[in-house]
Design a protein around this motif. Structure first.
Motif, mmCIF file in Angstrom:
data_model
loop_
_atom_site.group_PDB
_atom_site.id
_atom_site.type_symbol
_atom_site.label_atom_id
_atom_site.label_comp_id
_atom_site.label_asym_id
_atom_site.label_seq_id
_atom_site.Cartn_x
_atom_site.Cartn_y
_atom_site.Cartn_z
ATOM 1 N N PHE A 104 31.982 19.844 49.703
ATOM 2 C CA PHE A 104 33.013 19.917 48.832
ATOM 3 C C PHE A 104 32.781 19.724 47.294
ATOM 4 N N LEU A 105 33.081 20.438 46.424
ATOM 5 C CA LEU A 105 32.698 20.344 45.042
ATOM 6 C C LEU A 105 34.080 19.792 44.379
ATOM 7 N N ASP A 106 33.713 18.766 43.492
ATOM 8 C CA ASP A 106 34.804 18.293 42.677
ATOM 9 C C ASP A 106 34.954 19.178 41.504
ATOM 10 N N GLY A 107 35.987 19.307 41.001
ATOM 11 C CA GLY A 107 36.354 20.294 39.745
ATOM 12 C C GLY A 107 37.529 21.016 39.736
ATOM 13 N N VAL A 108 38.133 21.414 38.816
ATOM 14 C CA VAL A 108 39.271 22.069 38.523
ATOM 15 C C VAL A 108 39.013 23.229 37.789
ATOM 16 N N TRP A 109 39.509 24.661 38.483
ATOM 17 C CA TRP A 109 39.328 25.780 37.545
ATOM 18 C C TRP A 109 40.323 25.942 36.506
ATOM 19 N N VAL A 110 39.677 26.626 35.544
ATOM 20 C CA VAL A 110 40.375 26.583 34.172
ATOM 21 C C VAL A 110 41.288 28.085 34.269
ATOM 22 N N ARG A 111 42.752 27.600 34.021
ATOM 23 C CA ARG A 111 43.588 28.992 33.838
ATOM 24 C C ARG A 111 43.596 29.706 32.685
ATOM 25 N N ARG A 112 43.303 28.924 31.591
ATOM 26 C CA ARG A 112 43.241 29.497 30.382
ATOM 27 C C ARG A 112 41.845 29.107 29.714
ATOM 28 N N PRO A 113 40.965 30.161 29.857
ATOM 29 C CA PRO A 113 39.604 29.494 29.191
ATOM 30 C C PRO A 113 39.573 29.494 27.688
ATOM 31 N N THR A 114 38.613 28.843 27.127
ATOM 32 C CA THR A 114 38.590 28.727 25.853
ATOM 33 C C THR A 114 37.158 29.318 25.698
ATOM 34 N N PRO A 115 36.926 29.659 24.158
ATOM 35 C CA PRO A 115 35.488 29.967 24.095
ATOM 36 C C PRO A 115 34.643 28.813 24.401
ATOM 37 N N GLU A 116 34.790 27.563 24.435
ATOM 38 C CA GLU A 116 34.020 26.484 25.178
ATOM 39 C C GLU A 116 33.606 26.603 26.352
ATOM 40 N N HIS A 117 34.796 26.971 27.038
ATOM 41 C CA HIS A 117 34.544 27.242 28.630
ATOM 42 C C HIS A 117 33.552 28.538 28.625
ATOM 43 N N CYS A 118 33.719 29.434 27.847
ATOM 44 C CA CYS A 118 32.935 30.632 27.868
ATOM 45 C C CYS A 118 31.465 30.358 27.700
ATOM 46 N N ALA A 119 31.129 29.475 26.876
ATOM 47 C CA ALA A 119 29.814 28.945 26.397
ATOM 48 C C ALA A 119 29.445 28.184 27.858
ATOM 49 N N GLU A 120 30.044 27.473 28.500
ATOM 50 C CA GLU A 120 29.480 26.599 29.443
ATOM 51 C C GLU A 120 29.196 27.794 30.582
ATOM 52 N N LEU A 121 30.270 28.512 30.925
ATOM 53 C CA LEU A 121 29.980 29.719 31.531
ATOM 54 C C LEU A 121 28.519 30.614 31.442
ATOM 55 N N GLY A 122 28.362 31.036 30.193
ATOM 56 C CA GLY A 122 27.157 31.849 29.794
ATOM 57 C C GLY A 122 25.777 30.856 30.282
ATOM 58 N N HIS A 123 25.978 29.492 30.017
ATOM 59 C CA HIS A 123 24.817 28.928 30.496
ATOM 60 C C HIS A 123 24.772 28.613 31.859
ATOM 61 N N ALA A 124 25.702 28.621 32.732
ATOM 62 C CA ALA A 124 25.478 28.436 34.094
ATOM 63 C C ALA A 124 25.073 29.761 34.760
ATOM 64 N N LEU A 125 25.481 31.063 34.260
ATOM 65 C CA LEU A 125 25.354 32.048 34.749
ATOM 66 C C LEU A 125 23.909 32.663 34.496
ATOM 67 N N ALA A 126 23.338 32.258 33.395
ATOM 68 C CA ALA A 126 21.703 32.243 33.204
ATOM 69 C C ALA A 126 20.888 31.365 34.175
ATOM 70 N N ALA A 127 21.595 30.219 34.399
ATOM 71 C CA ALA A 127 21.020 29.099 35.465
ATOM 72 C C ALA A 127 21.003 29.638 36.819
ATOM 73 N N LEU A 128 22.261 30.238 36.950
ATOM 74 C CA LEU A 128 22.061 31.010 38.697
ATOM 75 C C LEU A 128 21.221 32.077 38.506
ATOM 76 N N HIS A 129 21.032 32.910 37.570
ATOM 77 C CA HIS A 129 20.264 33.932 37.862
ATOM 78 C C HIS A 129 18.717 33.394 37.803
ATOM 79 N N GLU A 130 18.409 32.144 37.197
ATOM 80 C CA GLU A 130 16.885 31.716 37.157
ATOM 81 C C GLU A 130 16.907 31.106 38.666
ATOM 82 N N ALA A 131 17.921 30.438 39.224
ATOM 83 C CA ALA A 131 17.494 29.798 40.303
ATOM 84 C C ALA A 131 17.510 30.712 41.564
ATOM 85 N N GLY A 132 18.235 31.866 41.168
ATOM 86 C CA GLY A 132 18.106 32.991 42.572
ATOM 87 C C GLY A 132 16.482 33.344 42.661
#
Lengths: 323, 323
Positions: A104-132
Motif C-alpha cells: 500500500f502506498l501512502d498519498g492522496v491524488w490531486v483533483r486540481r493539479p497546479t503547475p507545481e504538481h505538474c513539475a513534480e510529475l515531470g520529474h517522476a515521469l523521467a525517473a520512471l523512464h530511466e528506472a524502466g
C-alpha cells in the motif's frame, strides 16, 4: 469505481494463508480503477492492495505488469511492490480470477493539479523512464495506431450520435496521424501510458508514488509525456494552461533531456494521445450497457483537446521552448 | 458502491483543519454503502471514515444518526464514533454536502454467514437494543406501513414488468399486513433497521462492530430481529436455513428475552420486513436511470422470502421455539 467480484471471507482466508502477511483485520472494496476489483486489505502486519484481475486484463500480460513493478521498485521508484507468497510467486488465484497483492502506498491524488504538481510529475515521469531501462519483458502498445484504427472501425457510423461530425473528424485525423506516427523514430522503452492524476500520489506538495501500471507497455518516452500533458495541463473549463504544460515539460527535460526529434514530434504525439483517449472513451460510451457499474468518461473532453493540438505548430504552442 | 462526490484536495485540507486529526496521508473512496459518498481517510494520527451525505439522506435526520452513534459508543457498543471538530461539532460541510468523520472500525464483513455468525449477530442486536435505551431523540420509521403503501403506489402498474402477478401480490399482502401491523403493540425503541451482513464486522469468528446506522429509527425491537432473519438466514439458493434462524433467535432471546406477544407476532414481522425490502428494491429497480452508479439489488430475492413467511404459522416455522 469498481468491485466486480465479491470475495467470500473463507476464500480470502485461504488466499492469505499462502502468504506471510498475518490475518485480515479489514477488507474494503475501493472505488478506484475501472478495470479490476481492488480491495484495501489491512492485516495484522501491514496494509496492502489486493487486486482481482477481471476480463479486460489479459492474463498473459500479468507477468509483465507485476515483473515491471518489481523491476521499478528495485531501482528506487516508489510504486506498488508485489508481495511474494511463501512459494515465491506473486500471482495467485482468488474467486476464479488471477489475483495479486501489492504494498500500500501512502498519498492522496490531486483533483486540481497546479503547475507545481505538474513539475513534480515531470520529474517522476523521467525517473520512471530511466528506472524502466533493462526490464527484459516486452509489451507492445495495444493502444497505438493499429489500436486506434480498430477502435475507430468499432465506432464508425455511431459516433455522430455523440456529437455531429465526429465520425468524419476521427477519419480525417487518423488519415493524418497514421503516416505521421509511422514516420517517427524516437527513444523508446517502458512507458506508463495512463498517468492521470488519480494514478499519482502526493503527500503535501511532494509526489509520493505512482500506481496503476496496467497500461504500461513499450513505446516512445515522449508519447508518455504527451499523455501526461493531455491529462494534467488542461483546466476544468477545457482551456489549455501553458503554466502547467511548461512546468511539466521543463521538469521532464531537466531530468531526461528531450532530443530535437522528440521536441519536433511533440504536437503529433499530443494529437495521438488525444485521439487514443477520445477513441477508448467513445467506444466505452457507445458500448457500455445501461446500468453497468462503470463510470463513463466524456469522450468530448478529448475532442476539445485534440482540436487544441491540431492548431499547435511546435512545442512553443504549449508554453515551453527547449533551453 | 458509491462515490458520488469527488473531494478536491484543497477542500479536504480545509475540512481537516477544523479537526485535531493531523493531515491526510491517504484518501480512498470505498465501494460500500449506496446512499452516501464514503472515503477511507488515513491521517498522520489515525484512520477514519469520512462521509458526505448525498441527497437521499435527510439533512434533518443527521443529528439523530450522529447523536445515536455517540450514545451507543458511550454505552460500550462497538460502532463508529463521530469525531468532534475543535469547536465541538460533529457535523460540518464539505463540497456543499453535510459531512462527518467517524472512527474506523477493524473487521471484515462475512459474505457467507454461518449459524455461529448468526448467533453473534443475535447477541449484538440485543446489546444494541439495550444500549439504545434513553436516547432522547426520536425518528419514526419512514419505511413502515405508510412508507410501504407509498412505495406500492409508486410501483403500481409497473411491477408486472419485473415478474407477472407482482402488482396483485403486493396489493394483497398490504391488505393483510396494514391492519396486522396496526394491531401490534410490542416493545419498541431504537432499532438499526438495516443490519445486513455488510454492516456487521467480524474479526475471526467474533463480531467486532456494527456500522451504517442511516436507517436507524424507533420501531419494535422484534421487527429489527425479523429484518436480520431475512438478511442472514436464507441460503444463496433462496432456501431458508433453520440452523441459522434458530441460532439468531436463540442468541437474541438469551440476551433480551422475547415476550409472548413478540414471539406470536414474529411471522407477521418477518412478512413486514420482506415486503419492506421487496418494495424499496422494486422501486429502485424501476426508477434507477440507465448508467446510474448504483448497484441494483434484485427485488425478487425478497419476493421468495415473503412467500416463505406467508406459509409460516408460528415462530416454530423458523426452527426455534422459546425455551
Amino acid at each position: 469505481m469498481a468491485v466486480y467480484t465479491e470475495v467470500p471471507d473463507e476464500d480470502l482466508a485461504a488466499f492469505l494463508a499462502a502468504y506471510d502477511v498475518g490475518e485480515a483485520v479489514s477488507f474494503k472494496g475501493i472505488a478506484e480503477g475501472v478495470e479490476n476489483s481492488n480491495y484495501l486489505l489491512v492485516t495484522t502486519t501491514d496494509r496492502f492492495i489486493l487486486t482481482l484481475y477481471e476480463k479486460r486484463v489479459e492474463r498473459g500480460d500479468l507477468p509483465f505488469f507485476l515483473g515491471l513493478l518489481e523491476h521499478l521498485s528495485a531501482r528506487g521508484l516508489t510504486c506498488p511492490q508485489p508481495v511474494k507468497a511463501r512459494d515465491g510467486s506473486v500471482l495467485k488465484e482468488l474467486c476464479g480470477r488471477p489475483a495479486a497483492m501489492v504494498t500500500f502506498l501512502d498519498g492522496v491524488w490531486v483533483r486540481r493539479p497546479t503547475p507545481e504538481h505538474c513539475a513534480e510529475l515531470g520529474h517522476a515521469l523521467a525517473a520512471l523512464h530511466e528506472a524502466g531501462r533493462g526490464f527484459p519483458l516486452k509489451r507492445p502498445n495495444a493502444l497505438s495506431v493499429d489500436g486506434w484504427l480498430a477502435l475507430a472501425a468499432t465506432a464508425r457510423g455511431r459516433s455522430d450520435a455523440v456529437t455531429p461530425g465526429l465520425d468524419a473528424l476521427i477519419a480525417q485525423e487518423l488519415d493524418h496521424l497514421a503516416p505521421a506516427f509511422a514516420g517517427l523514430d524516437l527513444p523508446s522503452g517502458v512507458i506508463h501510458a495512463d498517468l492521470f492524476p488519480n494514478n499519482v500520489f502526493f503527500l503535501g506538495d511532494r509526489l509520493s508514488g505512482l500506481i496503476d501500471f496496467y497500461f504500461a507497455c513499450d513505446d516512445a518516452y515522449a508519447y508518455d509525456l504527451a499523455i501526461c500533458l493531455n491529462a494534467w495541463c488542461f483546466d476544468p473549463d477545457g482551456g489549455y494552461d501553458p503554466a502547467k504544460g511548461a512546468a511539466l515539460l521543463a521538469a521532464y527535460h531537466a531530468a531526461r533531456p528531450l532530443s530535437e526529434a522528440e521536441i519536433a514530434a511533440f504536437p503529433t504525439l499530443a494529437r495521438g494521445a488525444a485521439i487514443r483517449f477520445l477513441l477508448t472513451r467513445l467506444v466505452d460510451w457507445l458500448d457500455t450497457p445501461p446500468g453497468a457499474m462503470v463510470q463513463k468518461l466524456d469522450p468530448l473532453e478529448y475532442l476539445a483537446k485534440l482540436r487544441f493540438h491540431q492548431q499547435a505548430e511546435s512545442v512553443a504552442a504549449y508554453g515551453w521552448t527547449a533551453p
